[in-house]
Design a protein around this motif. Structure first.
Motif, PDB file in Angstrom:
ATOM      1  N   GLN A 101     -16.151  -3.710  -0.397  1.00  0.00           N
ATOM      2  CA  GLN A 101     -16.194  -4.694   0.687  1.00  0.00           C
ATOM      3  C   GLN A 101     -17.528  -5.430   0.668  1.00  0.00           C
ATOM      4  O   GLN A 101     -18.576  -4.826   0.436  1.00  0.00           O
ATOM      5  CB  GLN A 101     -16.001  -3.997   2.037  1.00  0.00           C
ATOM      6  CG  GLN A 101     -16.073  -4.931   3.238  1.00  0.00           C
ATOM      7  CD  GLN A 101     -15.802  -4.206   4.535  1.00  0.00           C
ATOM      8  OE1 GLN A 101     -14.676  -4.176   5.016  1.00  0.00           O
ATOM      9  NE2 GLN A 101     -16.826  -3.590   5.106  1.00  0.00           N
ATOM     10  N   CYS A 103     -19.506  -8.203   3.147  1.00  0.00           N
ATOM     11  CA  CYS A 103     -19.466  -8.907   4.425  1.00  0.00           C
ATOM     12  C   CYS A 103     -20.769  -9.679   4.684  1.00  0.00           C
ATOM     13  O   CYS A 103     -21.841  -9.269   4.213  1.00  0.00           O
ATOM     14  CB  CYS A 103     -19.233  -7.929   5.586  1.00  0.00           C
ATOM     15  SG  CYS A 103     -17.619  -7.125   5.531  1.00  0.00           S
ATOM     16  N   CYS A 210     -15.503 -11.318   5.469  1.00  0.00           N
ATOM     17  CA  CYS A 210     -15.623 -10.305   4.420  1.00  0.00           C
ATOM     18  C   CYS A 210     -14.690 -10.582   3.250  1.00  0.00           C
ATOM     19  O   CYS A 210     -13.632 -11.193   3.411  1.00  0.00           O
ATOM     20  CB  CYS A 210     -15.303  -8.912   4.967  1.00  0.00           C
ATOM     21  SG  CYS A 210     -16.374  -8.352   6.310  1.00  0.00           S
ATOM     22  N   TYR A 212     -12.880  -8.471  -0.263  1.00  0.00           N
ATOM     23  CA  TYR A 212     -12.469  -7.128  -0.654  1.00  0.00           C
ATOM     24  C   TYR A 212     -12.016  -7.137  -2.111  1.00  0.00           C
ATOM     25  O   TYR A 212     -11.453  -8.125  -2.594  1.00  0.00           O
ATOM     26  CB  TYR A 212     -11.326  -6.626   0.234  1.00  0.00           C
ATOM     27  CG  TYR A 212     -11.608  -6.774   1.706  1.00  0.00           C
ATOM     28  CD1 TYR A 212     -12.298  -5.792   2.411  1.00  0.00           C
ATOM     29  CD2 TYR A 212     -11.212  -7.929   2.390  1.00  0.00           C
ATOM     30  CE1 TYR A 212     -12.580  -5.945   3.757  1.00  0.00           C
ATOM     31  CE2 TYR A 212     -11.487  -8.086   3.746  1.00  0.00           C
ATOM     32  CZ  TYR A 212     -12.173  -7.093   4.418  1.00  0.00           C
ATOM     33  OH  TYR A 212     -12.449  -7.252   5.749  1.00  0.00           O
ATOM     34  N   PHE A 229      -7.496  -5.245   6.323  1.00  0.00           N
ATOM     35  CA  PHE A 229      -8.483  -4.626   5.444  1.00  0.00           C
ATOM     36  C   PHE A 229      -9.743  -4.289   6.218  1.00  0.00           C
ATOM     37  O   PHE A 229     -10.159  -5.018   7.110  1.00  0.00           O
ATOM     38  CB  PHE A 229      -8.851  -5.572   4.288  1.00  0.00           C
ATOM     39  CG  PHE A 229      -7.688  -5.970   3.439  1.00  0.00           C
ATOM     40  CD1 PHE A 229      -7.342  -5.238   2.321  1.00  0.00           C
ATOM     41  CD2 PHE A 229      -6.936  -7.083   3.769  1.00  0.00           C
ATOM     42  CE1 PHE A 229      -6.271  -5.614   1.540  1.00  0.00           C
ATOM     43  CE2 PHE A 229      -5.865  -7.481   2.986  1.00  0.00           C
ATOM     44  CZ  PHE A 229      -5.521  -6.733   1.871  1.00  0.00           C
ATOM     45  N   ASN A 230     -10.374  -3.188   5.824  1.00  0.00           N
ATOM     46  CA  ASN A 230     -11.700  -2.835   6.339  1.00  0.00           C
ATOM     47  C   ASN A 230     -12.355  -1.880   5.364  1.00  0.00           C
ATOM     48  O   ASN A 230     -11.751  -1.495   4.353  1.00  0.00           O
ATOM     49  CB  ASN A 230     -11.628  -2.232   7.750  1.00  0.00           C
ATOM     50  CG  ASN A 230     -10.770  -0.984   7.801  1.00  0.00           C
ATOM     51  OD1 ASN A 230     -11.064   0.004   7.147  1.00  0.00           O
ATOM     52  ND2 ASN A 230      -9.685  -1.034   8.578  1.00  0.00           N
ATOM     53  N   ASN A 231     -13.572  -1.487   5.656  1.00  0.00           N
ATOM     54  CA  ASN A 231     -14.346  -0.670   4.711  1.00  0.00           C
ATOM     55  C   ASN A 231     -13.758   0.726   4.517  1.00  0.00           C
ATOM     56  O   ASN A 231     -14.097   1.415   3.560  1.00  0.00           O
ATOM     57  CB  ASN A 231     -15.800  -0.556   5.189  1.00  0.00           C
ATOM     58  CG  ASN A 231     -16.721  -0.083   4.086  1.00  0.00           C
ATOM     59  OD1 ASN A 231     -16.608  -0.520   2.949  1.00  0.00           O
ATOM     60  ND2 ASN A 231     -17.638   0.828   4.416  1.00  0.00           N
TER      61      ASN A 231
END
Length: 297
Positions: A101, A103, A210, A212, A229-231
């Motif tokens: 990721q 950001c 962010c 990915y 989506f996220n970390n």
């Protein structure tokens, strides 16, 4: 009286023959489990031989076939790779791996490190499946690369995705507008991910802060927005495995007790990596790695 004794003797021989036939047929039609390993499972995952939990219940070496069960969660050998599925027929293991990721703040300051060394602890017995996975990059101002090794040589590829407005994003087709994808090579034994940005997301920050990057089982890619989506995101990745590094011809010519294919099975060369796999012969089904594991249909 003598005739009666002869008749009884014939009957005993016939009964003995029938008994022998029943025992013989039963031994051919019933898969013999490894002693003490009848119900190998961890959580919801059934673990088929040659994989197993305890020593004696899996085929050596343990860094290939041992499954480590921790709090009902299965892990590939003694690693951090959670196992979701094992296919004896296809020579595949599906594990869960994290994403990279990258950001930025509204003024373009980088907030996260856009690199991730994903498979450092994977070993040469496993390859990232080139025909089941794809490399993906998600974001409107990013370039992403994947670097790995195969046959002791380094390999790098990647793709670029961009977009100017939120309504342009097309994750479904993943054709370069907010999403791009590319193939990976055969026999990739490890890989790392790296993300970059041309303008630090300043021009798209209002709807995309962010980017990915990840490798993922292609059939599992079903996303519609960046918000998914996220970390902490973890996605399925298919690994190929095989027995040893030799072809069937070499394995059969040097056949010892280490040869993996049991009764009523055949050896087939792996098409995705060095080594071989076992298949039940035509007319049989079951587990070809178990003694009497292939059962007549």
């Amino acid at each position: 009286m003598a005739l009666n004794k002869v008749s009884m003797l014939i009957m005993q021989v016939m009964i003995g023959t029938i008994f022998i036939d029943v025992v013989f047929c039963s031994s051919r039609s019933i898969a013999t489990p490894i002693r003490g390993c009848n119900s190998q499972s961890c959580g919801d995952l059934a673990i088929p031989f040659p994989f197993g939990l305890d020593k004696g219940c899996y085929r050596e070496p343990p860094v290939l076939f041992q499954i480590h069960c921790l709090k009902s969660t299965p892990y590939l050998f003694n690693s951090s790779f959670e196992v979701k599925d094992i296919s004896v027929l296809k020579g595949e293991v599906t594990i869960i791996l994290p994403i990279a990721q990258d950001c930025y703040s509204e003024n373009g300051t980088q907030l996260t490190n856009g690199t991730r060394d994903v498979t450092r602890s994977l070993n040469e017995f496993f390859s990232v499946s080139y025909n089941k996975n794809k490399f993906y990059s998600i974001g409107c101002d990013n370039s992403a690369t994947i670097t790995g090794s195969r046959r002791d040589k380094n390999y790098t590829t990647g793709c670029i995705s961009s977009c100017s407005y939120a309504d342009e994003i097309d994750l479904k087709s993943c054709s370069g507008v907010g999403c791009c994808r590319t193939s990976i090579p055969r026999e990739l034994v490890n890989y790392g991910l790296k993300l970059g940005s041309n303008n630090n997301h300043r021009s798209v920050w209002s709807f995309n802060q962010c980017s990915y990057a990840f490798v993922m089982q292609e059939t599992a890619f079903k996303f519609s927005s960046f918000q998914e989506f996220n970390n902490d995101s973890m996605f399925p990745v298919v690994l190929d495995w095989a027995v040893g590094f030799n072809s069937c011809q070499v394995a059969i010519e040097n056949m010892t007790t280490d040869y993996a294919c049991k009764e009523n099975s055949v050896c087939v060369n792996s098409t995705s990596r060095p080594g071989y796999l076992c298949r039940c012969s035509e007319g049989y089904q079951g587990n070809p790695y178990l003694p009497n594991g292939c059962i007549g249909t």
